[in-house]
Design an enzyme around this catalytic site. Structure first.
Site, PDB file in Angstrom:
ATOM      1  N   TYR A  67       0.821  -1.214   0.000  1.00  0.00           N
ATOM      2  CA  TYR A  67       0.000   0.000   0.000  1.00  0.00           C
ATOM      3  C   TYR A  67       0.860   1.272   0.000  1.00  0.00           C
ATOM      4  O   TYR A  67       0.468   2.278  -0.582  1.00  0.00           O
ATOM      5  CB  TYR A  67      -1.018  -0.006   1.153  1.00  0.00           C
ATOM      6  N   ARG A  70       1.654   1.677  -3.582  1.00  0.00           N
ATOM      7  CA  ARG A  70       0.495   2.161  -4.360  1.00  0.00           C
ATOM      8  C   ARG A  70       0.213   3.630  -4.068  1.00  0.00           C
ATOM      9  O   ARG A  70      -0.162   4.395  -4.949  1.00  0.00           O
ATOM     10  CB  ARG A  70      -0.735   1.310  -4.044  1.00  0.00           C
ATOM     11  N   ASP A 104      -7.960   6.199  -4.704  1.00  0.00           N
ATOM     12  CA  ASP A 104      -7.044   7.313  -5.003  1.00  0.00           C
ATOM     13  C   ASP A 104      -7.759   8.643  -4.754  1.00  0.00           C
ATOM     14  O   ASP A 104      -8.954   8.675  -4.459  1.00  0.00           O
ATOM     15  CB  ASP A 104      -6.501   7.202  -6.443  1.00  0.00           C
ATOM     16  N   HIS A 119     -15.051   2.670  -0.930  1.00  0.00           N
ATOM     17  CA  HIS A 119     -14.070   1.656  -0.521  1.00  0.00           C
ATOM     18  C   HIS A 119     -12.891   2.271   0.240  1.00  0.00           C
ATOM     19  O   HIS A 119     -11.801   1.699   0.249  1.00  0.00           O
ATOM     20  CB  HIS A 119     -13.592   0.856  -1.744  1.00  0.00           C
ATOM     21  N   SER A 197     -16.310  -2.436 -13.673  1.00  0.00           N
ATOM     22  CA  SER A 197     -16.750  -3.709 -14.243  1.00  0.00           C
ATOM     23  C   SER A 197     -18.099  -4.119 -13.658  1.00  0.00           C
ATOM     24  O   SER A 197     -18.774  -4.998 -14.193  1.00  0.00           O
ATOM     25  CB  SER A 197     -15.704  -4.791 -13.975  1.00  0.00           C
TER      26      SER A 197
END
Ligand code: BJW
Ligand code: ZN
Length: 262
Positions: A67, A70, A104, A119, A197
């Site tokens: 993380y 990221r 983000d 999330h 998706s």
């Protein structure tokens, strides 16, 4: 009428617009989606195995380092034309909100002020043991080198390990965020679902919720993800192309290039 014309008319006829976004909106900023193959340092890892509480329990330093990496990747990335189109629509007079599954902060950095994070966020941390939200010092935000693992910092209350403030599988979504999202979605005229998706529940139910409440739904995705409802419009292509094109078709934003989409 083409789908682009139908979408333009739907936007022209609406006042309250919710953008429901997924990883695909940040793809053109260089952030991989969940289905993309990983590049760089972490190619040998499977994200589905890193993004769980069980993985954190077993190997906290590995997950913490993943993380940190990221977060660094997001820090280097810039909002793209799709993120930037959203506050432009709001500046042009529409009542716009954003419900995102992304962790983000590219919507905020593009200038969107009303952003609901379903999330969680890469910028937040909380205690794995007592759930107390934590804060990190700049020194705790180091970028792991190849092969280097960094131990998670500790909670000031219970000395538990700090974990990223994101939602892993089998965890409940933050209650306030979910409530805000449902309220916005049930009250909008138009929902624009971008780059998701639509497989991860309960977020994946949001387009249906909007349709059931009488809103029109536009999907912007590289693939056809429509549900074949009458009030649904599928725009198949890149978010960074279609969102600015919609604004231009409305006469908002940059002028239309000679061979642009109409
Ligand atoms: C472009 C583009 C471009 C590309 N332009 N488009 C069985 C077992 C266990 C759980 C479950 C189960 N069955 C169901 C569940 C529940 C589970 C779930 O839904 N699983 C499904 C996979 C089946 N959900 C949960 O667990 C949720 N919690 C919950 O339900 O709690 C109650 C419960 C309690 C106890 C037991 C069970 C349930 C929580 C879900 C949390 C999701 N977390 C993640 C990780 C966040 C942290 C992190 O990033 O590290 O959230 S998973 C991941 O998926 C991430 C995303 O937000 C989320 C959605 O993905 P998204 O955004 O749609 O991305 P992609 O990659 O899937 O799609 C990208 C799309 O963009 C594609 O369509 C491309 O075509 C498109 N695209 N480039 C336009 N330029
Ligand atoms: Zn604690």
């Amino acid at each position: 009428m083409s789908n682009m014309q139908r979408a333009t008319e739907a936007l022209r006829a609406s006042k309250k617009v919710v953008f429901f976004t997924g990883a695909g909106i940040s793809a053109e900023s260089g952030i991989p989606t969940f289905r993309d193959k990983l590049t760089g340092l972490w190619t040998k890892h499977d994200p589905e195995r890193l993004e769980t509480a069980a993985a954190f329990r077993e190997n906290p330093a590995l997950i913490w380092s993943w993380y940190l990496w990221r977060r660094h990747q997001v820090g280097q990335a810039k909002p793209n034309a799709a993120h930037l189109a959203i506050p432009q629509l709001s500046n042009a007079g529409w009542e716009v909100s954003v419900v995102t599954q992304n962790i983000d902060d590219l919507h905020e950095r593009a200038g969107s002020s009303q952003v609901v994070h379903l999330h969680g966020s890469l910028m937040d941390v909380k205690c794995f043991a007592c759930h107390r939200p934590g804060k990190l010092t700049p020194a705790q935000l180091g970028i792991p080198e190849e092969g280097q693992l960094i131990e998670p910092p500790r909670c000031v209350r219970c000395n538990g390990k700090l974990r990223p403030g994101v939602v892993w599988f089998r965890e409940n979504l933050p209650e306030g965020a979910w409530r805000s999202a449902v309220r916005l979605v049930k009250n909008c005229d138009l929902l624009i679902s971008v780059g998701t998706s639509g497989v991860v529940m309960p977020a994946a139910d949001i387009p249906n919720m909007a349709l059931a409440a009488g809103a029109t739904v536009i999907h912007v995705n590289l693939e056809d993800v429509g549900l074949d409802a009458a009030d649904e419009i599928m725009l198949t292509g890149a978010a960074g192309v279609f969102l600015p094109a919609l604004l231009r078709a409305l006469g908002v934003g940059a002028p239309l290039p000679p061979d642009g989409l109409t």
